[in-house]
Design an enzyme around this catalytic site. Structure first.
Site, PDB file in Angstrom:
ATOM      1  N   SER A 138     -48.685 -25.509  43.698  1.00  0.00           N
ATOM      2  CA  SER A 138     -48.173 -25.619  44.077  1.00  0.00           C
ATOM      3  C   SER A 138     -46.413 -25.272  44.758  1.00  0.00           C
ATOM      4  O   SER A 138     -46.314 -25.812  46.464  1.00  0.00           O
ATOM      5  CB  SER A 138     -48.340 -27.408  44.809  1.00  0.00           C
ATOM      6  OG  SER A 138     -49.834 -28.024  44.809  1.00  0.00           O
ATOM      7  N   GLU A 173       0.364  -1.576  -0.233  1.00  0.00           N
ATOM      8  CA  GLU A 173      -0.312   0.235   0.379  1.00  0.00           C
ATOM      9  C   GLU A 173       0.775   1.432   0.136  1.00  0.00           C
ATOM     10  O   GLU A 173       0.595   2.182  -0.538  1.00  0.00           O
ATOM     11  CB  GLU A 173      -0.518   0.157   0.922  1.00  0.00           C
ATOM     12  CG  GLU A 173      -1.565  -1.430   1.037  1.00  0.00           C
ATOM     13  CD  GLU A 173      -2.914  -0.762   0.219  1.00  0.00           C
ATOM     14  OE1 GLU A 173      -3.208   0.099   0.018  1.00  0.00           O
ATOM     15  OE2 GLU A 173      -3.741  -1.621  -0.580  1.00  0.00           O
TER      16      GLU A 173
END
Length: 853
Positions: free
Chosen positions: A390, A114
């Site tokens: 319950s 680059e």
């Protein structure tokens, strides 16, 4: 004669002079001057034009508070050990990585490919700009006009527009970057920001995508291929175009050779190297999805973190998740779900489970369904509200009662009873097996999950008291007002307007396991943003809601549910760990629960259909919910040293009679004497009066011995006298259900084998007809002392009649007449009623007996 002089003659006209042609040298000088003038003019115009572009570009520059690039970054979630669980990425999947930790080969690859002048230029390379301009004019191709610094400036702040203004802005920003940051800082920002395809921004996210490893571990072949993708991230990835990616890899390797970063031999070997590509992970999916979903909802809804920040702010999210417990819970649900029932619509029952640490509230595991099919889907562990059945008894009945001074030995009569609501409606609780066990204590009733005693306990302490305790222990959404509310007697059995979630029930049970202290559940401990700022910092929030002694006594009762042979939750036994818990099954078997705890952790499991309350057949909480609970809790306690529930101070043991809850009396059988725990100072002081001794004749043992019984046939036996008489319950088939200990009651007549019973001669005979759902008459008035005979007649079915307060009752079959005789020796108004089995419900019809005088 003409003079040869060129001067004019006196008084004469001047002669025209003769001109000469300019020389080549003079022409050159003039052209040079013209060229200089033109060049100066062009220079001035060009400078002015360039200055104008710079001014325009500068005025259109983005407003920058700082030129620090602000890239989106993937957030990460960590478990309770600080290990990474998953990333949370939005549009850009970016994992920031320090330059020092990146592969050196990767950095060299980008420099060579680059910007080979990166370490020598000041933000741009003028000859590369001129070359690029030349090729733009001539139509040629030139790659690499922009430096790494320019690319960073463009990607961070600018657009990709190919305009002179944008390019000038790019140069300006590049120069600023170079003045403020070091080369290493610029390179780090660039490598963390670059688009490398498939939603991966930055080399770390891309390394994970393409090679399943960190950018710190990339070799030469991987570094060169990754670098080459930057040329065209939408096209050159190995997942889309492996051939193109390899060609670009070769170019990068050649450039690295040119720059002297690697040798040709190393480059050739790297190109020939076979690379493995693990495939792209779907960023909408993550491990342990129900737990992560809950974390996300907490961050979005409770802590109000913006979604863009959550998915793109590079957050570090530290959670309480215990991976081993979570895996075990998920595996248990998956294993047992193949046995879950399916309803008529073809829907399989769903399941939810939560595991929480008692003293911190840290959530260790959440499984909110059998399958996870979409992000942030409905969670049956944290969002579903279902009837607890319950499993609610310890919360709303027994814990309040114990906290208010009752004891595990307190006796309640498991006998038919009818409650009348404020609206005048009647409700008769029944037991799951349609039996009534008579005088039982709290411990016995809770271990065996008997309904009638629970309903009576709530009536003793008051419905609103039970609701208050449930709310204090962590149950939300209780309805206290309105036409439909929870202020009902059926609350005792877990019938609620909305219901509870496994998360709520876990929190409530954890109060008992945590010595009476409620701790708010926590899934998120800390959230830190990319700059190190702490956005969320949670710590346990604790509140004492019941006494330590109460919590231990209720726990000691619930231990029997799991560890005694007659408990309903024996499948939840954890072996070396002492555990307490409770099963729960709502009406029609629509919901099945198991909730329980050890001294360290609590958990609750729910099973039921996802969209409707419909019967699952015979599905009890002690079946699959208990088995799933066990697997998850075993994992939560792995590698922990087993500890018991620590008995608090001021708890004492006393021998009592199990039929009265009082100190043993002279008539108490040895088999009815038990040892029970009490809070010191609340032990019983009175002796049992429930057990009595009386003589009976062997020739008629159902009655007392009379004066006519031979002495050799008379023996002493022990009986019980109930504190209050029971009322028989008659089924639709005409069967009269009475408590199992009814046969132990003290007889009320003499032996008929040797004594002629005194004939009852009534002073007043009253005919009462029973039909439909009513008595006729519904009101009877007599004088005190009257010998009353009620002649009962039943129409259509078998009925019963019992007079509350007088302890007399009779069952009358259909079409018959039965006498109910008694002496009205107590003044006042008394209710007489009939317990009935009507369809699938139990009801009663009532009347009134008024004794005056």
């Amino acid at each position: 004669m003409a003079s040869g002089s060129d001067r004019p003659s006196a008084g004469g006209r001047a002669k025209r002079t003769k001109t000469t042609e300019p020389t080549a040298q003079s022409r050159s000088r003039r052209l040079l001057r013209l060229a200089i003038i033109v060049c100066l003019a062009i220079g001035i115009i060009g400078a002015a034009t360039a200055g104008g572009f710079v001014i325009v570009a500068w005025t259109k520059m983005p407003a920058l508070e700082t030129i620090q690039p602000r890239f989106l970054a993937t957030s990460f979630v960590y478990d309770n050990k600080g290990e990474e669980i998953t990333g949370l990425a939005g549009v850009e999947n970016r994992v920031p990585m320090p330059l020092a930790e990146m592969s050196e080969l990767l950095k060299k690859a980008f420099i060579a490919h680059e910007d080979k002048y990166f370490y020598t230029h000041h933000g741009f390379v003028f000859r590369r700009i001129l070359a690029a301009a030349y090729y733009d004019v001539t139509g040629g191709r030139f790659q690499g006009a922009s430096t790494i610094t320019q690319q960073l400036a463009r990607s961070a702040f600018l657009t990709m527009d190919q305009t002179i203004t944008r390019k000038v802005q790019e140069l300006i920003l590049a120069i600023q970057f170079e003045r403020i940051y070091t080369k290493e800082e610029i390179l780090e920002m660039y490598l963390n920001g670059i688009n490398l395809g498939h939603g991966a921004y930055g080399v770390e996210a891309a390394s994970r995508n393409f090679f399943g490893k960190s950018s710190a571990d990339l070799d030469l072949a991987e570094a060169a291929l990754l670098c080459g993708i930057a040329k065209s991230p939408g096209y050159l990835t190995p997942y889309k175009n492996l051939e193109g990616a390899k060609k670009q890899q070769k170019i990068v390797l050649s450039q690295m050779v040119e720059e002297g970063f690697v040798t040709q031999a190393e480059a050739d070997a790297a190109y020939e190297q076979e690379l493995a590509y693990p495939g792209i992970t779907d960023r909408t999916e993550y491990p342990y999805p129900f737990f992560i979903d809950y974390v996300l909802k907490q961050l979005l809804d409770v802590h109000k973190i913006d979604p863009d920040v959550l998915y793109g702010g590079g957050l570090q999210i530290y959670t309480t998740l215990d991976v081993e417990t979570q895996k075990a819970a998920e595996a248990a649900v998956a294993t047992y779900s193949v046995h879950f029932p399916t309803n008529a619509k073809g829907e399989r029952a769903e399941c939810g489970i939560v595991v929480m640490e008692n003293d911190t509230g840290y959530l260790k595991a959440i499984v909110g369904g059998v399958e996870h099919t979409q992000k942030l889907q409905f969670n049956f562990a944290t969002e579903s509200k279902r009837q607890p059945g319950s499993a609610f008894k310890p919360i709303v009945d027994y814990t309040p009662a114990i906290d208010l001074g009752y004891a595990p030995s307190t006796v309640v009569d498991d006998a038919p009873v009818v409650f009348t609501t404020l609206g005048g409606e009647s409700w008769m609780p029944g037991n799951y097996d349609d039996q009534f066990r008579g005088l039982v204590n709290f411990r016995y009733a809770l271990e065996r999950s008997i309904n009638v005693p629970a309903a009576k306990v709530l009536s003793w302490i008051g419905i609103r008291t039970g609701l208050d305790y449930a709310s204090r222990m962590g149950i939300d959404n209780l309805v206290m007002e309105g036409s439909i509310n929870d202020v009902t007697h059926s609350l005792s059995l877990g019938a609620l307007t909305y219901g509870v979630s496994p998360l709520e029930l876990t929190r409530a049970y954890a109060v008992l396991g945590n010595k009476g202290i409620k701790v708010q559940p926590l899934a998120v401990l800390k959230v830190v943003d990319g700059s190190g700022h702490v956005l969320v910092d949670n710590s346990p929030r604790k509140e004492v809601v019941v006494s330590e002694q109460t919590a231990w006594l209720v726990t000691d009762m619930l231990v029997g549910v799991i560890h005694s042979s007659h408990g309903t939750g024996t499948r939840a036994n954890l072996g070396n760990w002492k555990a307490a818990g409770k099963t729960g099954t709502s009406s029609d078997y629509a919901d099945a629960w198991f909730a329980g705890y050890t001294a360290k952790h609590s958990a609750a499991v729910w099973l039921g259909y996802p969209k409707e309350r419909a019967s699952m057949g015979v599905q009890f909480g002690g079946m699959y919910p208990a088995l799933i609970w066990k697997e998850a809790m075993l994992a939560a306690h792995k590698n922990l040293t087993p500890v018991n529930f620590e008995k608090p101070p001021n708890i004492v043991q006393v021998q009592v009679c199990r039929k009265s809850g009082k100190l043993p009396g002279p008539s108490c059988p040895t088999g009815d004497i038990i040892t029970e725990y009490f809070v010191k100072g609340s032990e019983p002081k009175e002796a049992c009066t429930t057990h009595v001794s009386a003589r009976v004749c062997l020739d008629d043992p159902l009655h007392l011995a009379g004066p006519g019984c031979p002495p050799e046939r008379v023996i002493w036996r022990t009986f019980i006298q109930r504190p209050e008489p029971y009322v028989p319950y008659v089924t639709r088939n005409g069967v009269s259900l009475v408590p199992l200990d009814a046969a132990q009651e003290l007889p009320d007549g003499y032996c008929r084998a040797h004594n002629i019973p005194e004939e009852f001669v009534p002073d007043q005979v009253i005919e009462v007809k029973m039909s439909g759902y009513r008595f006729n008459p519904r009101s009877i008035e007599v004088r005190r002392g009257t010998k009353v005979r009620i002649a009962l007649t039943a129409t259509g079915r078998t009925y019963s009649m019992a007079i509350e307060g007088y302890g007399v009752s009779a069952v009358c079959p259909a079409g018959q007449t039965v006498y109910l005789d008694f002496i009205a020796n107590k003044s006042g108004t008394f209710t007489y009623y009939c317990n009935m089995d009507v369809g699938d419900e139990r009801s009663k019809m009532t009347g009134r007996l008024v004794v005056s005088g």
